[in-house]
Design an enzyme around this catalytic site. Structure first.
Site, PDB file in Angstrom:
ATOM      1  N   LYS A 207      55.652  45.713  45.940  1.00 16.33           N
ATOM      2  CA  LYS A 207      54.214  45.967  45.918  1.00 16.33           C
ATOM      3  C   LYS A 207      53.934  47.453  46.174  1.00 16.33           C
ATOM      4  O   LYS A 207      54.859  48.229  46.391  1.00 16.33           O
ATOM      5  CB  LYS A 207      53.507  45.051  46.918  1.00 16.33           C
ATOM      6  CG  LYS A 207      53.618  43.561  46.531  1.00 16.33           C
ATOM      7  CD  LYS A 207      52.864  43.226  45.255  1.00 16.33           C
ATOM      8  CE  LYS A 207      53.238  41.928  44.571  1.00 16.33           C
ATOM      9  NZ  LYS A 207      53.164  40.721  45.353  1.00 16.33           N
TER      10      LYS A 207
HETATM   11  C1  LIG Z   1      53.157  39.197  45.397  1.00 21.86           C
HETATM   12  C2  LIG Z   1      51.954  38.347  45.204  1.00 21.86           C
HETATM   13  C3  LIG Z   1      51.562  37.392  46.152  1.00 21.86           C
HETATM   14  C4  LIG Z   1      52.414  37.015  47.320  1.00 21.86           C
HETATM   15  O1  LIG Z   1      52.699  38.052  48.161  1.00 21.86           O
HETATM   16  P1  LIG Z   1      53.775  37.795  49.344  1.00 21.86           P
HETATM   17  O2  LIG Z   1      53.528  38.948  50.267  1.00 21.86           O
HETATM   18  O3  LIG Z   1      55.124  37.830  48.697  1.00 21.86           O
HETATM   19  O4  LIG Z   1      53.452  36.491  49.941  1.00 21.86           O
HETATM   20  C5  LIG Z   1      50.380  36.723  45.963  1.00 21.86           C
HETATM   21  N1  LIG Z   1      49.624  36.945  44.882  1.00 21.86           N
HETATM   22  C6  LIG Z   1      49.971  37.831  43.939  1.00 21.86           C
HETATM   23  C7  LIG Z   1      49.061  38.042  42.767  1.00 21.86           C
HETATM   24  C8  LIG Z   1      51.151  38.547  44.062  1.00 21.86           C
HETATM   25  O5  LIG Z   1      51.525  39.410  43.098  1.00 21.86           O
END
Ligand SMILES: *Cc1c(COP(=O)(O)O)cnc(C)c1O
Length: 409
Positions: A207
């Site tokens: 992210k």
């Molecule tokens: C990565 C992601 C999540 C989940 O994030 P985590 O921190 O791994 O739980 C939820 N929604 C979207 C759209 C994502 O890309």
């Protein structure tokens, strides 16, 4: 031709093509590379030596800095965005047999958290331009059981929040934003993180900032913040997180059957450093976006991502759409061509309604959401990350161009 298949060892080789004597014929381009600094590593080591490994002063500091950064009143650190979404829906009062409206064009976490609560995720279609949730589809999906809407800022591009908030206030629904892609982003001059009941961010490894695993829920509402703080750590009474610190502070009460969603100080130590570089990261991704946009301009076989006037995308993803009518190969074959040239890509997303679980459980058919289903056949997420070099971007551009040209219908 500039772009050839890479050798089996993926070695970078150069040749003196007169069209481009600076571009390699083959190079490895990863889809994403996390950027963790020496300072962040040192801060982790310092945290390990401090003796305070789990939720403590670093988490508090990270929360304060994060709240400041997005301009929110409260920030609640958790160990994933999935946890934040779960806590957000729980705090907003979503319970068994309620309905939660979710875009089909998302990651499963957005929808599965409704299932955790015994509620039903009600999928809706997306808009053709941004692939964000379609407000008209949301309005059409509202029933007496609807409790919440979970918009996802796809790729970092803000959803049409005014329209979604209008639907929410008309039907008294909570808006819990999935902003896993949207740090930093703004909607009509307002930072994502301040607009809805709860906004959920992800610090997963790929992210826009990372803590390895981690997440944050922001809210303007004291009561929602308090509920999420309680539920993230076993339903323990307020302040119980530091029960081992002060002498005699052994006493706590269990107020609810909560969860184990707290973030560690080890992770927060990384997050503090990452957050300080968040604007820098965004600038670097935007450099990549502009270079892609320029490089792919005028190529009729490929549509580049749109950005809405007045909004600021986080540019977590750079998703191109193939004009498959103009090509003799499909999206999967196009990806294979890119892979053969050493370029790693991804697809965001196979729409949820096309996955076995959602199809089987809720009876969805592929053409229930035609906009998402059509987009799915055409989308490719190209590599984008802050340390991506201009040369890497140019290589990807040249490969996309030459594949399109070779397979022109
Ligand atoms: C990565 C992601 C999540 C989940 O994030 P985590 O921190 O791994 O739980 C939820 N929604 C979207 C759209 C994502 O890309």
């Amino acid at each position: 031709m500039i772009c050839h298949n890479g050798g089996p060892d993926g070695a970078t080789t150069f040749h003196d093509n007169p069209l481009s004597n600076t571009l390699p014929t083959s190079m490895e381009v990863p889809f994403f590379v996390p950027d963790v600094s020496e300072e962040e590593i040192a801060s982790v080591v310092e945290t390990l030596r401090s003796g305070w490994l789990t939720t403590g002063p670093k988490v508090r500091q990270f929360e304060d800095l994060f709240a400041d950064y997005v301009g929110a009143r409260h920030a609640v650190a958790v160990n994933s965005a999935t946890a934040a979404l779960h806590l957000g829906l729980e705090a907003a009062g979503v319970r068994r047999d309620d309905e939660v409206i979710v875009p089909t064009m998302t990651f499963t976490a957005t929808a599965e958290v409704a299932v955790y609560l015994g509620a039903r995720p009600v999928l809706v279609d997306c808009l053709d331009d941004t692939l964000n949730i379609d407000p008209d589809a949301v309005a059409a999906a509202v029933t007496d059981r609807t409790k919440a809407i979970v918009p996802v800022h796809y790729g970092g591009q803000p959803c049409r929040m005014d329209e979604l908030q209008a639907i929410a206030s008309e039907h008294k629904l909570a808006v819990i934003e999935d902003a896993a892609h949207a740090l930093p982003a703004s909607y009509r001059g307002q930072r994502i993180g301040t607009l809805s009941a709860v906004t959920c961010f992800s610090f997963y490894a790929n992210k826009t900032i990372t803590t390895g695993e981690g997440g944050m829920a922001t809210t303007e509402d004291e009561a929602l913040a308090e509920r999420m703080r309680t539920m993230r750590l076993h339903g323990l009474s307020k302040g119980a997180w530091n029960r081992f610190a002060a002498q005699g502070a052994w006493y706590y009460e269990i107020l609810e059957a909560g969860y184990k969603y707290n973030l560690t100080d080890i992770a927060a130590a990384i997050g503090i450093g990452q957050l300080a570089r968040c604007d820098d990261f965004r600038r670097q991704r935007y450099r990549v976006v502009q270079r892609y946009d320029q490089g792919l301009a005028g190529l009729a076989e490929v549509r580049t991502p749109v950005s809405r006037e007045g909004d600021e995308s986080a540019w977590h993803l750079y998703v191109i759409r193939l004009e498959t009518d103009r090509l003799t190969i499909d999206r999967n074959a196009f990806i294979e061509e890119l892979t053969a040239r050493g370029i790693k890509t991804s697809v965001h997303y196979t729409p949820l309604h096309m996955h076995p679980y959602y199809a089987r459980t809720y009876g969805y058919k592929p053409d229930d959401f035609p906009v998402a289903a059509a987009a799915y056949e055409q989308i490719i997420s190209l590599p984008i990350f802050p340390t991506m070099s201009d040369q890497q971007v140019d290589y990807v551009v040249d490969c996309v161009r030459s594949i399109a040209e070779e397979h022109r219908a």
